[in-house]
Write a protein that holds these residues in place. Structure first.
Motif, mmCIF file in Angstrom:
data_model
loop_
_atom_site.group_PDB
_atom_site.id
_atom_site.type_symbol
_atom_site.label_atom_id
_atom_site.label_comp_id
_atom_site.label_asym_id
_atom_site.label_seq_id
_atom_site.Cartn_x
_atom_site.Cartn_y
_atom_site.Cartn_z
ATOM 1 N N PHE A 52 -13.566 -1.768 -1.551
ATOM 2 C CA PHE A 52 -13.483 -2.940 -0.679
ATOM 3 C C PHE A 52 -14.738 -3.809 -0.771
ATOM 4 N N ASP A 54 -15.982 -4.482 -3.640
ATOM 5 C CA ASP A 54 -15.898 -4.922 -5.039
ATOM 6 C C ASP A 54 -16.842 -4.156 -5.958
ATOM 7 N N GLU A 80 -11.005 -6.991 6.222
ATOM 8 C CA GLU A 80 -9.687 -7.553 5.900
ATOM 9 C C GLU A 80 -9.072 -6.878 4.677
ATOM 10 N N ARG A 81 -9.889 -6.544 3.683
ATOM 11 C CA ARG A 81 -9.362 -5.814 2.515
ATOM 12 C C ARG A 81 -8.843 -4.441 2.935
ATOM 13 N N ALA A 84 -5.600 -4.818 4.674
ATOM 14 C CA ALA A 84 -4.522 -5.171 3.741
ATOM 15 C C ALA A 84 -3.970 -3.926 3.045
ATOM 16 N N GLU A 85 -4.790 -2.890 2.909
ATOM 17 C CA GLU A 85 -4.374 -1.655 2.228
ATOM 18 C C GLU A 85 -3.796 -0.619 3.179
#
Length: 171
Positions: A52, A54, A80-81, A84-85
Motif C-alpha cells: 500500500f 508502493d 484508501e488503498r 479498496a482491498e
C-alpha cells in the motif's frame, strides 16, 4: 478472480480498527473462544502495508519504527488503498457461538470458532449476493469442545476417524 477479501477478527481487532481509520495501534490482549486469533499485532499485515506504500522501504521502515513506540497513522492514500482491498468485521464470542449454532441447525456442519468468525464476518461484509462466498476453515471443532458446548450444539465434536486415537498416541 477474487472480488472481495474480508478480514475476520475477534475482539483483538487491530486490523478492523485500522480500516475504520483509527490508526494502527496495539490493544490489550483479550482471551476469546478463538485463541489463534488472540493477537495484538497481525504479523503478516506489514507486507500489505508495504504494498500500500508502493514498495517504499524507507517509508515502511519509518512507519514500523514509530509503531514500535505506539500508535501510528498512515497517509490517507495508503488507508484508501487498504480499504479498496479489504473489508472487515469484528465477531465477538456471543456472535461466534450464534454462528456455530445457526450453521449447525441449517446444515448439520459443525464449525470451529475461528471458522465461525470467518463465516459471520463474510456474511456481514458481503457486497454481492450473486457471487460465490468462500470462507477458509482453519481448525477442527474437536479442538474446541467448550465453544461447541457454549454454542448449544447438541453434539460433542469428534476427531476425524483417522485421528480418533490422537490423544492416546505417544508424543
Amino acid at each position: 478472480p477474487i472480488a472481495q477479501l474480508v478480514i475476520a477478527t475477534n475482539a483483538n481487532d487491530i486490523l478492523h480498527r485500522f480500516l475504520r481509520g483509527e490508526g494502527y495501534a496495539r490493544g490489550a490482549l483479550l482471551q476469546t473462544l478463538a485463541p489463534s486469533m488472540d493477537i495484538v499485532v497481525s504479523s503478516n499485515f506489514e507486507r500489505a502495508l508495504f504494498d500500500f506504500h508502493d514498495g517504499d522501504a524507507a517509508a515502511m521502515a519509518g512507519l514500523m519504527g514509530r509503531f514500535r513506540g505506539g500508535a501510528v497513522q498512515v497517509p490517507p492514500a495508503v488507508l484508501e488503498r487498504a480499504r479498496a482491498e479489504f473489508s472487515s468485521a469484528v465477531v465477538d464470542d456471543e456472535r461466534t457461538c450464534e454462528t456455530i449454532a445457526s450453521v449447525f441447525r441449517e446444515t448439520e456442519y459443525l464449525l470451529d470458532p475461528h471458522t465461525a468468525i470467518g463465516v459471520r464476518a463474510a456474511r456481514e461484509c458481503r457486497t454481492d449476493a450473486a457471487l460465490p462466498l468462500v470462507t477458509l476453515g482453519t481448525a477442527h471443532p474437536a479442538k474446541f469442545p467448550d465453544a461447541i458446548h457454549r454454542a448449544g450444539v447438541p453434539r460433542e465434536p469428534q476427531l476425524p476417524l483417522h485421528m480418533a486415537d490422537l490423544l492416546q498416541r505417544p508424543e
